[in-house]
Write a protein that holds these residues in place. Structure first.
Motif, PDB file in Angstrom:
ATOM      1  N   TRP A 105      27.102  27.926  18.274  1.00 59.62           N
ATOM      2  CA  TRP A 105      28.495  28.314  18.172  1.00 59.62           C
ATOM      3  C   TRP A 105      29.047  28.536  19.566  1.00 59.62           C
ATOM      4  O   TRP A 105      28.328  28.822  20.510  1.00 59.62           O
ATOM      5  CB  TRP A 105      28.690  29.535  17.288  1.00 59.62           C
ATOM      6  CG  TRP A 105      27.995  30.780  17.767  1.00 59.62           C
ATOM      7  CD1 TRP A 105      26.746  31.208  17.430  1.00 59.62           C
ATOM      8  CD2 TRP A 105      28.519  31.758  18.676  1.00 59.62           C
ATOM      9  NE1 TRP A 105      26.444  32.376  18.062  1.00 59.62           N
ATOM     10  CE2 TRP A 105      27.516  32.744  18.836  1.00 59.62           C
ATOM     11  CE3 TRP A 105      29.696  31.901  19.365  1.00 59.62           C
ATOM     12  CZ2 TRP A 105      27.682  33.856  19.662  1.00 59.62           C
ATOM     13  CZ3 TRP A 105      29.867  33.002  20.186  1.00 59.62           C
ATOM     14  CH2 TRP A 105      28.868  33.960  20.318  1.00 59.62           C
ATOM     15  N   LEU A 106      30.341  28.372  19.644  1.00 60.34           N
ATOM     16  CA  LEU A 106      31.056  28.554  20.904  1.00 60.34           C
ATOM     17  C   LEU A 106      32.346  29.303  20.599  1.00 60.34           C
ATOM     18  O   LEU A 106      33.037  28.990  19.631  1.00 60.34           O
ATOM     19  CB  LEU A 106      31.382  27.189  21.532  1.00 60.34           C
ATOM     20  CG  LEU A 106      32.224  27.212  22.795  1.00 60.34           C
ATOM     21  CD1 LEU A 106      31.426  27.802  23.953  1.00 60.34           C
ATOM     22  CD2 LEU A 106      32.685  25.809  23.138  1.00 60.34           C
ATOM     23  N   TYR A 107      32.629  30.280  21.410  1.00 60.09           N
ATOM     24  CA  TYR A 107      33.858  31.055  21.263  1.00 60.09           C
ATOM     25  C   TYR A 107      34.554  31.087  22.617  1.00 60.09           C
ATOM     26  O   TYR A 107      33.927  31.366  23.637  1.00 60.09           O
ATOM     27  CB  TYR A 107      33.547  32.476  20.801  1.00 60.09           C
ATOM     28  CG  TYR A 107      34.741  33.396  20.850  1.00 60.09           C
ATOM     29  CD1 TYR A 107      35.689  33.378  19.837  1.00 60.09           C
ATOM     30  CD2 TYR A 107      34.936  34.268  21.914  1.00 60.09           C
ATOM     31  CE1 TYR A 107      36.793  34.220  19.879  1.00 60.09           C
ATOM     32  CE2 TYR A 107      36.035  35.111  21.957  1.00 60.09           C
ATOM     33  CZ  TYR A 107      36.959  35.075  20.943  1.00 60.09           C
ATOM     34  OH  TYR A 107      38.057  35.895  20.987  1.00 60.09           O
ATOM     35  N   ALA A 108      35.831  30.789  22.630  1.00 58.11           N
ATOM     36  CA  ALA A 108      36.612  30.853  23.865  1.00 58.11           C
ATOM     37  C   ALA A 108      37.960  31.480  23.558  1.00 58.11           C
ATOM     38  O   ALA A 108      38.549  31.241  22.503  1.00 58.11           O
ATOM     39  CB  ALA A 108      36.797  29.461  24.453  1.00 58.11           C
ATOM     40  N   ASP A 109      38.429  32.312  24.488  1.00 60.00           N
ATOM     41  CA  ASP A 109      39.714  32.977  24.312  1.00 60.00           C
ATOM     42  C   ASP A 109      40.374  33.118  25.677  1.00 60.00           C
ATOM     43  O   ASP A 109      39.719  33.463  26.660  1.00 60.00           O
ATOM     44  CB  ASP A 109      39.516  34.351  23.679  1.00 60.00           C
ATOM     45  CG  ASP A 109      40.829  35.064  23.428  1.00 60.00           C
ATOM     46  OD1 ASP A 109      41.712  34.451  22.795  1.00 60.00           O
ATOM     47  OD2 ASP A 109      40.958  36.219  23.858  1.00 60.00           O
ATOM     48  N   LYS A 110      41.661  32.832  25.736  1.00 56.25           N
ATOM     49  CA  LYS A 110      42.435  33.009  26.963  1.00 56.25           C
ATOM     50  C   LYS A 110      43.703  33.752  26.579  1.00 56.25           C
ATOM     51  O   LYS A 110      44.446  33.307  25.703  1.00 56.25           O
ATOM     52  CB  LYS A 110      42.783  31.658  27.586  1.00 56.25           C
ATOM     53  CG  LYS A 110      43.570  31.770  28.872  1.00 56.25           C
ATOM     54  CD  LYS A 110      43.848  30.388  29.453  1.00 56.25           C
ATOM     55  CE  LYS A 110      44.646  30.489  30.740  1.00 56.25           C
ATOM     56  NZ  LYS A 110      44.976  29.146  31.257  1.00 56.25           N
ATOM     57  N   ALA A 111      43.921  34.897  27.205  1.00 59.58           N
ATOM     58  CA  ALA A 111      45.076  35.723  26.859  1.00 59.58           C
ATOM     59  C   ALA A 111      45.659  36.354  28.122  1.00 59.58           C
ATOM     60  O   ALA A 111      44.937  36.594  29.093  1.00 59.58           O
ATOM     61  CB  ALA A 111      44.646  36.820  25.888  1.00 59.58           C
ATOM     62  N   PRO A 112      46.956  36.631  28.119  1.00 62.63           N
ATOM     63  CA  PRO A 112      47.552  37.312  29.266  1.00 62.63           C
ATOM     64  C   PRO A 112      46.863  38.657  29.502  1.00 62.63           C
ATOM     65  O   PRO A 112      46.551  39.381  28.555  1.00 62.63           O
ATOM     66  CB  PRO A 112      49.006  37.525  28.862  1.00 62.63           C
ATOM     67  CG  PRO A 112      49.246  36.585  27.744  1.00 62.63           C
ATOM     68  CD  PRO A 112      47.931  36.368  27.075  1.00 62.63           C
ATOM     69  N   TYR A 113      46.620  38.985  30.762  1.00 60.68           N
ATOM     70  CA  TYR A 113      45.919  40.221  31.103  1.00 60.68           C
ATOM     71  C   TYR A 113      46.768  41.122  31.999  1.00 60.68           C
ATOM     72  O   TYR A 113      46.819  42.331  31.799  1.00 60.68           O
ATOM     73  CB  TYR A 113      44.599  39.886  31.791  1.00 60.68           C
ATOM     74  CG  TYR A 113      43.811  41.085  32.222  1.00 60.68           C
ATOM     75  CD1 TYR A 113      43.095  41.822  31.293  1.00 60.68           C
ATOM     76  CD2 TYR A 113      43.775  41.490  33.558  1.00 60.68           C
ATOM     77  CE1 TYR A 113      42.371  42.940  31.685  1.00 60.68           C
ATOM     78  CE2 TYR A 113      43.056  42.601  33.954  1.00 60.68           C
ATOM     79  CZ  TYR A 113      42.350  43.320  33.014  1.00 60.68           C
ATOM     80  OH  TYR A 113      41.639  44.422  33.388  1.00 60.68           O
ATOM     81  N   ALA A 114      47.432  40.528  32.991  1.00 56.47           N
ATOM     82  CA  ALA A 114      48.185  41.325  33.950  1.00 56.47           C
ATOM     83  C   ALA A 114      49.308  40.493  34.557  1.00 56.47           C
ATOM     84  O   ALA A 114      49.329  39.265  34.433  1.00 56.47           O
ATOM     85  CB  ALA A 114      47.265  41.836  35.051  1.00 56.47           C
ATOM     86  N   LEU A 115      50.204  41.199  35.225  1.00 63.22           N
ATOM     87  CA  LEU A 115      51.283  40.559  35.960  1.00 63.22           C
ATOM     88  C   LEU A 115      51.283  41.139  37.361  1.00 63.22           C
ATOM     89  O   LEU A 115      51.381  42.363  37.531  1.00 63.22           O
ATOM     90  CB  LEU A 115      52.634  40.833  35.278  1.00 63.22           C
ATOM     91  CG  LEU A 115      53.863  40.260  35.979  1.00 63.22           C
ATOM     92  CD1 LEU A 115      53.826  38.738  35.944  1.00 63.22           C
ATOM     93  CD2 LEU A 115      55.130  40.776  35.338  1.00 63.22           C
ATOM     94  N   ALA A 116      51.124  40.276  38.365  1.00 62.81           N
ATOM     95  CA  ALA A 116      51.201  40.700  39.765  1.00 62.81           C
ATOM     96  C   ALA A 116      52.602  40.385  40.272  1.00 62.81           C
ATOM     97  O   ALA A 116      53.152  39.322  39.978  1.00 62.81           O
ATOM     98  CB  ALA A 116      50.154  39.977  40.599  1.00 62.81           C
ATOM     99  N   ILE A 117      53.161  41.316  41.013  1.00 67.12           N
ATOM    100  CA  ILE A 117      54.530  41.187  41.510  1.00 67.12           C
ATOM    101  C   ILE A 117      54.531  41.452  43.006  1.00 67.12           C
ATOM    102  O   ILE A 117      54.010  42.479  43.463  1.00 67.12           O
ATOM    103  CB  ILE A 117      55.469  42.201  40.817  1.00 67.12           C
ATOM    104  CG1 ILE A 117      55.380  42.051  39.309  1.00 67.12           C
ATOM    105  CG2 ILE A 117      56.893  42.060  41.331  1.00 67.12           C
ATOM    106  CD1 ILE A 117      55.850  43.258  38.548  1.00 67.12           C
ATOM    107  N   ARG A 118      55.103  40.527  43.771  1.00 70.08           N
ATOM    108  CA  ARG A 118      55.302  40.748  45.203  1.00 70.08           C
ATOM    109  C   ARG A 118      56.804  40.712  45.447  1.00 70.08           C
ATOM    110  O   ARG A 118      57.479  39.739  45.122  1.00 70.08           O
ATOM    111  CB  ARG A 118      54.614  39.701  46.067  1.00 70.08           C
ATOM    112  CG  ARG A 118      54.880  39.971  47.564  1.00 70.08           C
ATOM    113  CD  ARG A 118      54.205  39.013  48.494  1.00 70.08           C
ATOM    114  NE  ARG A 118      52.765  39.102  48.501  1.00 70.08           N
ATOM    115  CZ  ARG A 118      52.050  40.059  49.119  1.00 70.08           C
ATOM    116  NH1 ARG A 118      52.647  41.040  49.718  1.00 70.08           N
ATOM    117  NH2 ARG A 118      50.740  40.015  49.094  1.00 70.08           N
TER     118      ARG A 118
END
Length: 78
Positions: free
Chosen positions: A35-48
């Motif tokens: 089995w293979l599980y993959a997940d990509k989700a927003p984690y943070a926002l960097a602001i300059r």
């Protein structure tokens, strides 16, 4: 395996925004298959902006840049 990936910086007026995603990949195999599980989700926002570089999580809580820099050594270059 968990890692953080930086997106493409976006210029908005005098500010630069960078979305940071959390990527998780897990895999295993046994006598019955794999089995293979993959997940990509927003984690943070960097602001300059004029105030400098700062980061928040997706709930708006401030994150320590030193913690993010462990996973994203090029963070200070945005």
């Amino acid at each position: 395996m968990m890692r953080l990936l930086a997106g493409t910086p976006i210029a908005v007026g005098d500010s630069t925004l960078l979305v940071i995603a959390r990527v998780v990949i897990e895999a295993d195999r046994s006598d019955h298959g794999c089995w293979l599980y993959a997940d990509k989700a927003p984690y943070a926002l960097a602001i300059r902006d004029a105030r400098g570089l700062r980061a928040t999580d997706m709930m708006g809580r401030r994150l320590l840049l030193a913690d993010l820099a462990k996973y994203l050594p090029d963070l200070a270059s945005i």
